[in-house]
Write a protein that holds these residues in place. Structure first.
Motif, short mmCIF file in Angstrom:
data_model
loop_
_atom_site.label_atom_id
_atom_site.label_comp_id
_atom_site.label_asym_id
_atom_site.label_seq_id
_atom_site.Cartn_x
_atom_site.Cartn_y
_atom_site.Cartn_z
N TYR A 82 0.85 -1.18 0.00
CA TYR A 82 0.00 0.00 0.00
C TYR A 82 0.89 1.24 0.00
O TYR A 82 1.91 1.26 0.68
CB TYR A 82 -0.86 0.05 1.27
N LYS A 104 -3.27 3.29 0.84
CA LYS A 104 -4.18 2.88 -0.24
C LYS A 104 -3.47 1.92 -1.18
O LYS A 104 -2.26 2.00 -1.38
CB LYS A 104 -4.68 4.09 -1.02
N LYS A 105 -4.28 1.03 -1.76
CA LYS A 105 -3.78 0.07 -2.75
C LYS A 105 -4.82 -0.05 -3.85
O LYS A 105 -6.01 -0.22 -3.58
CB LYS A 105 -3.55 -1.30 -2.10
N LYS A 106 -4.37 0.03 -5.09
CA LYS A 106 -5.28 -0.07 -6.23
C LYS A 106 -5.71 -1.52 -6.41
O LYS A 106 -4.89 -2.44 -6.37
CB LYS A 106 -4.59 0.44 -7.49
N TYR A 107 -7.01 -1.72 -6.61
CA TYR A 107 -7.55 -3.05 -6.87
C TYR A 107 -7.19 -3.43 -8.30
O TYR A 107 -7.51 -2.73 -9.25
CB TYR A 107 -9.06 -3.05 -6.66
N GLU A 117 -11.73 3.09 -11.19
CA GLU A 117 -10.73 2.41 -10.39
C GLU A 117 -11.16 2.37 -8.93
O GLU A 117 -11.78 3.30 -8.43
CB GLU A 117 -9.38 3.12 -10.50
N TYR A 118 -10.81 1.29 -8.26
CA TYR A 118 -11.15 1.12 -6.86
C TYR A 118 -9.87 0.97 -6.05
O TYR A 118 -8.93 0.30 -6.49
CB TYR A 118 -12.04 -0.12 -6.66
N TYR A 119 -9.81 1.62 -4.88
CA TYR A 119 -8.65 1.54 -4.00
C TYR A 119 -9.06 0.97 -2.65
O TYR A 119 -10.05 1.41 -2.06
CB TYR A 119 -8.03 2.92 -3.79
N THR A 121 -8.45 0.84 1.20
CA THR A 121 -7.94 1.84 2.13
C THR A 121 -7.77 1.22 3.50
O THR A 121 -8.66 0.53 3.99
CB THR A 121 -8.90 3.04 2.22
#
Length: 192
Positions: A82, A104-107, A117-119, A121
């Motif tokens: 992340y 945060k990390k990008k899915y 885009e979904y992250y 958290t």
């Protein structure tokens, strides 16, 4: 992780009971980035950090300029590296601060589509004690992680002629790494 939440909840309840009459008397010092608010954990934090030296009443002389975390979560999709999306330092007592971190990390999707885009958290909070220059002590669960500062700046002398020279001081960065359960937190501190 659930055990940490239970311990923090117990500290909050005990801190609220102990701090209720004394909350009106004390004014908390301002932190580097955010105004101090009465923290119900202050009494428990005094007890936790009581082995450290006397309060120094010095301000923070560093900023957190970057970092990341390798987090292990309940799902393999959300586990991984992340990036640090934000950090806030709040004073809760003399020389005791709370560090709130947002990661945060990008899915990663297997197919290409037009879905936004979904992250993922993750938010983490850590209390730390800082003596104004020599060491930093993090409270992680029921344990401590001590980081000693050997050098905060680099001094170089540049000789221009036989009679003149200049002294240049450069503030250094420091990498801080600590474990929280199965997760690793990496922070970059910049001395100011």
């Amino acid at each position: 992780m659930n055990m940490i939440r239970l311990v923090l909840a117990a500290l909050i309840v005990l801190g609220c009971a102990a701090q209720a009459p004394a909350a009106k008397k004390s004014q908390q010092p301002a932190a580097q980035q955010q105004e101090a608010a009465p923290d119900p954990n202050a009494q428990g934090l005094y007890e936790f950090f009581k082995a450290e030296t006397k309060p120094s009443a010095k301000a923070l002389d560093f900023q957190i300029t970057g970092g990341y975390a390798d987090l292990r979560t309940e799902s393999p999709e959300s586990s991984g590296r992340y990036f640090m999306a934000g950090s806030t330092i709040t004073a809760v007592a003399p020389d005791i601060y709370r560090l709130d971190l947002t990661f945060k990390k990008k899915y990663q999707r297997d197919v290409i589509d037009l879905v936004p885009e979904y992250y993922f958290t993750q938010q983490r909070s850590y209390y730390f004690w800082y003596d104004g220059g020599k060491k930093l002590v993090f409270k992680i669960g029921n344990g401590k992680k001590t980081i000693n500062f050997d050098k905060k700046e680099l001094t170089s002398i540049r000789v221009k002629t036989l009679e003149t020279y200049t002294v240049e001081k450069t503030k250094l960065d420091m990498n801080v790494v600590f474990s929280d359960g199965g997760s690793q937190i990496y922070l970059v501190l910049k001395f100011i």
